[in-house]
Design an enzyme around this catalytic site. Sequence first.
Site, PDB file in Angstrom:
ATOM      1  N   ASP A  85       0.833  -1.202   0.000  1.00  0.00           N
ATOM      2  CA  ASP A  85       0.000   0.000   0.000  1.00  0.00           C
ATOM      3  C   ASP A  85       0.866   1.250   0.000  1.00  0.00           C
ATOM      4  O   ASP A  85       1.401   1.648   1.033  1.00  0.00           O
ATOM      5  CB  ASP A  85      -0.908  -0.009   1.235  1.00  0.00           C
ATOM      6  CG  ASP A  85      -1.898   1.145   1.224  1.00  0.00           C
ATOM      7  OD1 ASP A  85      -2.033   1.810   0.180  1.00  0.00           O
ATOM      8  OD2 ASP A  85      -2.531   1.391   2.264  1.00  0.00           O
ATOM      9  N   ASP A 282      -1.741   5.002  -5.953  1.00  0.00           N
ATOM     10  CA  ASP A 282      -2.016   4.218  -4.748  1.00  0.00           C
ATOM     11  C   ASP A 282      -2.122   2.738  -5.076  1.00  0.00           C
ATOM     12  O   ASP A 282      -3.137   2.279  -5.603  1.00  0.00           O
ATOM     13  CB  ASP A 282      -3.307   4.716  -4.108  1.00  0.00           C
ATOM     14  CG  ASP A 282      -3.682   3.933  -2.854  1.00  0.00           C
ATOM     15  OD1 ASP A 282      -2.785   3.298  -2.269  1.00  0.00           O
ATOM     16  OD2 ASP A 282      -4.853   3.946  -2.470  1.00  0.00           O
TER      17      ASP A 282
END
Length: 470
Positions: A85, A282
């Site tokens: 992440d 992201d």
Amino acid sequence: MDGKRRKATVPWMTMFFLVLSANFPLCSSAASQLSDNQKSTHPKGRNGFRSSFLFPVTGNVYPLGYYSISLTIGNPPRVFELDIDTGSDLTWVQCDAPCTGCTKSIDRLYKPNKHILVSCDHPSCGVVHFPDSPQCEKPDDQCDFEIDYVDHGSVLGVVVSDVLTLRFMNGSRIRLHLTFGCAYDIKNPGPYNPPGAGVLGLGNGKASLLSQLRGFDLTRNVLGHCLNGKGGGFLFLGDDLVPSGMSWMPMLANSKNYLSSPAEVLFDGKPTSIKDLKVVFDSGSSYTYFDFQVYEAVLDLVRRGLNGKPLDTVEDKALPICWKGTKPFKLVQDVKNYFSTLTLRFPDTPVIQLELQPEAYLIVTEDGNACFGILNGTEAGLGDSNIIGDISLIDKMVVYDNEKQRIGWISANCDRLPQSGTHSFDRSLDSHYNEDFQQPYAASFGIADENYPKTQDSGESKARIQNREL
């Protein structure tokens, strides 16, 4: 997780960002972590750093909706699967303290020892709670953390410093103490459990694993990932694998995340009315998200581009907007010629463009339909944030250079680990997935409204913490 891991309709949770201004302090010195043998025999990489770290990645955009690596933690060492992440800083793993809301069986949870807890007065605790200060009754209390998500999910736990075993690209291994979160109370409001055991925080804050490794002078503050469209790929920490010929774009200054300079959208190579679009890169989001106005405008362009094409709208459980053909599709390649390319052009660096070919915003479902992999971020609780997620990053090497404050990308073959130095990685990256997991899992960990860890004096949080002292 569904902000991050979100089943294409409603995300599980969206990770917070940490804004950190000082070097992240570790719980022991670099000298205490590296044996004399390691110091003398392991050659350093270029620029005086030891080398880069390389990890095989498993997962896919559909049907799993996540990409993860295996990380070895503890003594004796155990392997945990963590979702990668770039939209969050703090790494955390589900742990048995005992655990409420954990999705793994007890024998697959991380078990912390009391001596590895970070105390409330340790500088690491202050970094995790920045910009607030931890509220503790005594300085030597354990350092707790809490993360709230925009979809009302949350993670509560304690900050620990434990041994991680990592392998350099030259084949040598290193064991050192790093700081991360031990999550013992997880609230998941969504219908599906996240498949990983935790989250590998790769954001640009000082609490991230990469920042800690850079603090040891082990590697550059650079990371990259290469996600294969067929599943799998690889992740690297350091700059040894950064290729020449990349398209580089400056990161927006003083951002809490990997945010681009303003972009304008082209459709089929032609300008549109969509301008001044700032996007976050992201890896914690399976799909790409645009705010309501941009999403509606882009969807309208795509629909108009399909006029006269042999496609009809159809309902599919995978995603909100789907089309069917005269016969079921097997691959994105079967339908891509009906769709046009979306392009993000960055006026501040006019020669830099991010092309989203149809396969970068479409999936083909198990029912043979083609579905639109750009979602309404406002509806998902992301406000006016715009996210470039995994679907738009596959078959590209994407590099986040925190030292030069830039993001780069280049088309790449991501189906095998690269080779470097004295050690060859020759195993294929054909993925092995959890066959019990049948539903698509749209992740969206990375974007949230000013979501910082709560201080520990809130009523419900304090009660949860007091019930789980280690």
